[in-house]
Write an enzyme that holds these catalytic residues in place. Sequence first.
Site, mmCIF file in Angstrom:
data_model
loop_
_atom_site.group_PDB
_atom_site.id
_atom_site.type_symbol
_atom_site.label_atom_id
_atom_site.label_comp_id
_atom_site.label_asym_id
_atom_site.label_seq_id
_atom_site.Cartn_x
_atom_site.Cartn_y
_atom_site.Cartn_z
ATOM 1 N N LYS A 170 9.040 56.080 20.303
ATOM 2 C CA LYS A 170 7.762 55.912 20.933
ATOM 3 C C LYS A 170 7.635 57.535 21.965
ATOM 4 O O LYS A 170 6.358 57.891 22.087
ATOM 5 C CB LYS A 170 7.816 54.592 22.066
ATOM 6 C CG LYS A 170 7.995 53.545 21.562
ATOM 7 C CD LYS A 170 7.901 52.364 22.281
ATOM 8 C CE LYS A 170 9.297 52.281 23.513
ATOM 9 N NZ LYS A 170 10.439 52.090 22.950
ATOM 10 N N ARG B 44 5.127 45.464 28.975
ATOM 11 C CA ARG B 44 6.693 45.156 28.333
ATOM 12 C C ARG B 44 6.871 43.824 28.309
ATOM 13 O O ARG B 44 7.822 43.218 28.056
ATOM 14 C CB ARG B 44 7.690 45.755 29.264
ATOM 15 C CG ARG B 44 8.565 46.843 28.207
ATOM 16 C CD ARG B 44 9.627 47.558 29.485
ATOM 17 N NE ARG B 44 10.607 48.157 28.713
ATOM 18 C CZ ARG B 44 10.651 49.418 28.206
ATOM 19 N NH1 ARG B 44 9.655 50.072 28.612
ATOM 20 N NH2 ARG B 44 11.778 49.723 27.715
ATOM 21 N N ARG C 41 21.117 60.416 21.289
ATOM 22 C CA ARG C 41 19.907 61.158 22.169
ATOM 23 C C ARG C 41 20.468 62.014 23.495
ATOM 24 O O ARG C 41 21.246 61.677 24.082
ATOM 25 C CB ARG C 41 19.036 60.134 22.730
ATOM 26 C CG ARG C 41 17.959 60.632 23.758
ATOM 27 C CD ARG C 41 16.809 59.646 24.013
ATOM 28 N NE ARG C 41 17.228 58.598 24.542
ATOM 29 C CZ ARG C 41 16.387 57.120 24.548
ATOM 30 N NH1 ARG C 41 15.347 57.438 24.278
ATOM 31 N NH2 ARG C 41 16.932 56.276 24.955
ATOM 32 N N ARG D 35 21.411 59.743 28.795
ATOM 33 C CA ARG D 35 20.757 58.999 29.799
ATOM 34 C C ARG D 35 21.873 57.918 30.163
ATOM 35 O O ARG D 35 22.674 57.540 29.259
ATOM 36 C CB ARG D 35 19.440 58.216 29.402
ATOM 37 C CG ARG D 35 18.176 59.108 29.511
ATOM 38 C CD ARG D 35 17.074 58.366 28.814
ATOM 39 N NE ARG D 35 16.849 56.988 28.985
ATOM 40 C CZ ARG D 35 15.753 56.292 28.180
ATOM 41 N NH1 ARG D 35 14.849 56.951 27.618
ATOM 42 N NH2 ARG D 35 15.868 54.865 28.363
ATOM 43 N N ARG E 180 19.215 46.130 26.502
ATOM 44 C CA ARG E 180 17.973 46.646 26.047
ATOM 45 C C ARG E 180 17.283 45.883 25.119
ATOM 46 O O ARG E 180 15.980 45.359 24.874
ATOM 47 C CB ARG E 180 17.857 47.849 26.216
ATOM 48 C CG ARG E 180 17.857 48.538 27.587
ATOM 49 C CD ARG E 180 18.411 50.045 27.598
ATOM 50 N NE ARG E 180 17.296 50.798 26.947
ATOM 51 C CZ ARG E 180 17.424 52.087 26.669
ATOM 52 N NH1 ARG E 180 18.619 52.604 26.855
ATOM 53 N NH2 ARG E 180 16.730 52.615 25.991
HETATM 54 P P1 AP5 Z 1 12.956 58.418 21.584
HETATM 55 O O1 AP5 Z 1 11.620 58.952 21.223
HETATM 56 O O2 AP5 Z 1 13.328 58.904 22.846
HETATM 57 O O3 AP5 Z 1 12.561 56.583 21.568
HETATM 58 P P2 AP5 Z 1 11.906 55.725 22.547
HETATM 59 O O4 AP5 Z 1 11.332 54.537 21.573
HETATM 60 O O5 AP5 Z 1 10.916 56.547 23.543
HETATM 61 O O6 AP5 Z 1 13.381 54.930 23.252
HETATM 62 P P3 AP5 Z 1 13.542 54.865 24.790
HETATM 63 O O7 AP5 Z 1 14.915 54.432 24.853
HETATM 64 O O8 AP5 Z 1 13.060 55.825 25.570
HETATM 65 O O9 AP5 Z 1 12.573 53.408 24.900
HETATM 66 P P4 AP5 Z 1 12.940 52.266 25.868
HETATM 67 O O10 AP5 Z 1 11.548 51.646 26.008
HETATM 68 O O11 AP5 Z 1 13.952 51.453 25.816
HETATM 69 O O12 AP5 Z 1 13.165 53.176 27.305
HETATM 70 P P5 AP5 Z 1 12.042 53.427 28.465
HETATM 71 O O13 AP5 Z 1 12.434 54.883 29.024
HETATM 72 O O14 AP5 Z 1 10.843 53.043 28.187
HETATM 73 O O15 AP5 Z 1 13.856 58.455 20.668
HETATM 74 C C1 AP5 Z 1 15.067 58.129 20.605
HETATM 75 C C2 AP5 Z 1 16.124 59.023 19.809
HETATM 76 O O16 AP5 Z 1 15.736 59.012 18.345
HETATM 77 C C3 AP5 Z 1 15.969 60.515 20.318
HETATM 78 O O17 AP5 Z 1 17.130 61.191 20.149
HETATM 79 C C4 AP5 Z 1 14.950 60.899 19.216
HETATM 80 O O18 AP5 Z 1 15.214 62.407 19.049
HETATM 81 C C5 AP5 Z 1 15.384 60.281 17.908
HETATM 82 N N1 AP5 Z 1 14.175 59.990 17.128
HETATM 83 C C6 AP5 Z 1 13.005 59.788 17.471
HETATM 84 N N2 AP5 Z 1 12.018 59.666 16.223
HETATM 85 C C7 AP5 Z 1 12.958 59.806 15.079
HETATM 86 C C8 AP5 Z 1 12.837 59.804 13.890
HETATM 87 N N3 AP5 Z 1 11.625 59.392 13.209
HETATM 88 N N4 AP5 Z 1 13.858 59.921 13.092
HETATM 89 C C9 AP5 Z 1 14.987 60.418 13.348
HETATM 90 N N5 AP5 Z 1 15.155 60.314 14.803
HETATM 91 C C10 AP5 Z 1 14.317 60.212 15.755
HETATM 92 O O19 AP5 Z 1 12.781 52.466 29.661
HETATM 93 C C11 AP5 Z 1 14.012 52.599 30.257
HETATM 94 C C12 AP5 Z 1 14.288 51.349 31.085
HETATM 95 O O20 AP5 Z 1 13.308 51.632 32.355
HETATM 96 C C13 AP5 Z 1 13.926 49.985 30.809
HETATM 97 O O21 AP5 Z 1 15.143 49.504 30.190
HETATM 98 C C14 AP5 Z 1 13.697 49.337 31.931
HETATM 99 O O22 AP5 Z 1 14.640 49.195 32.863
HETATM 100 C C15 AP5 Z 1 12.701 50.260 32.743
HETATM 101 N N6 AP5 Z 1 11.221 50.176 32.570
HETATM 102 C C16 AP5 Z 1 10.770 50.990 31.565
HETATM 103 N N7 AP5 Z 1 9.200 50.313 31.680
HETATM 104 C C17 AP5 Z 1 9.123 49.385 32.178
HETATM 105 C C18 AP5 Z 1 8.077 48.295 32.264
HETATM 106 N N8 AP5 Z 1 7.084 48.341 31.706
HETATM 107 N N9 AP5 Z 1 8.632 47.245 33.129
HETATM 108 C C19 AP5 Z 1 9.810 47.023 33.479
HETATM 109 N N10 AP5 Z 1 10.793 48.003 33.320
HETATM 110 C C20 AP5 Z 1 10.400 49.028 32.515
#
Ligand code: AP5
Length: 239
Positions: A24, A99, A137, A170, A181
């Site tokens: 994402k 979410r 990552r 991270r 997660r």
């Molecule tokens: P990446 O693009 O970083 O993937 P992502 O889907 O963004 O992954 P996240 O782990 O950031 O998502 P998340 O939703 O769990 O975390 P968030 O920060 O929102 O890609 C991942 C890896 O794959 C990278 O190394 C990339 O290079 C590689 N890659 C990407 N595309 C590829 C491809 N096509 N092929 C090969 N490799 C590829 O949330 C973190 C925490 O914050 C949550 O757990 C929660 O505690 C809190 N939080 C966030 N939002 C909320 C909310 N709305 N409500 C409550 N708590 C929240």
Amino acid sequence: MKFTRPMANPPLFLVFLGPPGSGKGTQARLLHERIGLPHVSTGDLFRHHLKNNTPLGLLARQYMDRGELVPDGVTVDMVADRLAQSDAACGAILDGFPRNLAQVVALEAMLADRGGVSLAPLFAVSDEEVMRRITGRRTCRLCGAIYHIEFNPPKQPGVCDADGGELYQRDDDRPETVEKRLYVYYKQTAPLIGYYFAKGVLAEIDGTQPPEAVQAALLQVLTDRGLLARMPVPAAVTG
Ligand code: AP5
């Protein structure tokens, strides 16, 4: 690059769906660079607060370290503040919000007079792929650029290609936290897929392709639905 958009266009709000590590953030960054729509990542906003030791950051850390959702009240307020900023007048790419169903309801209220959600792309990848991606990552401390040690390595290990910033892993990317997660995703976030399908705005995209191919598929969906024409375009192109 400076972006402008035709005045008559309604704002465009995209909700990026998919499990942790589905790409994402990677896709949101690519799309932002291409068409200028602001990238609003709740995870990045929390990490920014954490880096600055704000009360919200300290609160969020307790939940993020456990792989749980930060409470809805503070999360919704944070997003409402962000979407009230002037750059989001044209809309936003929402990455990681909503979410759960309570956040969906809050977003509907925020966008009630702004046209609602136009598209909810779902980046589909397997749990095994999630694990491979997240454990490899690396993120830039300065600009937040996302790398993968195998799939998208920087030119020099540990150093950001764009600004030379240090690349870090991270805290919530430990395998046991990723499992939690994923559990939270299936329990609380996956029901949103049915919700946006029923609204007619869901678009499933094969997230297992290389990043550029995933971006091309996303742009194709936006084009097919007539949404690309509503997006900001570089000022240089419009004159
Ligand atoms: P990446 O693009 O970083 O993937 P992502 O889907 O963004 O992954 P996240 O782990 O950031 O998502 P998340 O939703 O769990 O975390 P968030 O920060 O929102 O890609 C991942 C890896 O794959 C990278 O190394 C990339 O290079 C590689 N890659 C990407 N595309 C590829 C491809 N096509 N092929 C090969 N490799 C590829 O949330 C973190 C925490 O914050 C949550 O757990 C929660 O505690 C809190 N939080 C966030 N939002 C909320 C909310 N709305 N409500 C409550 N708590 C929240």
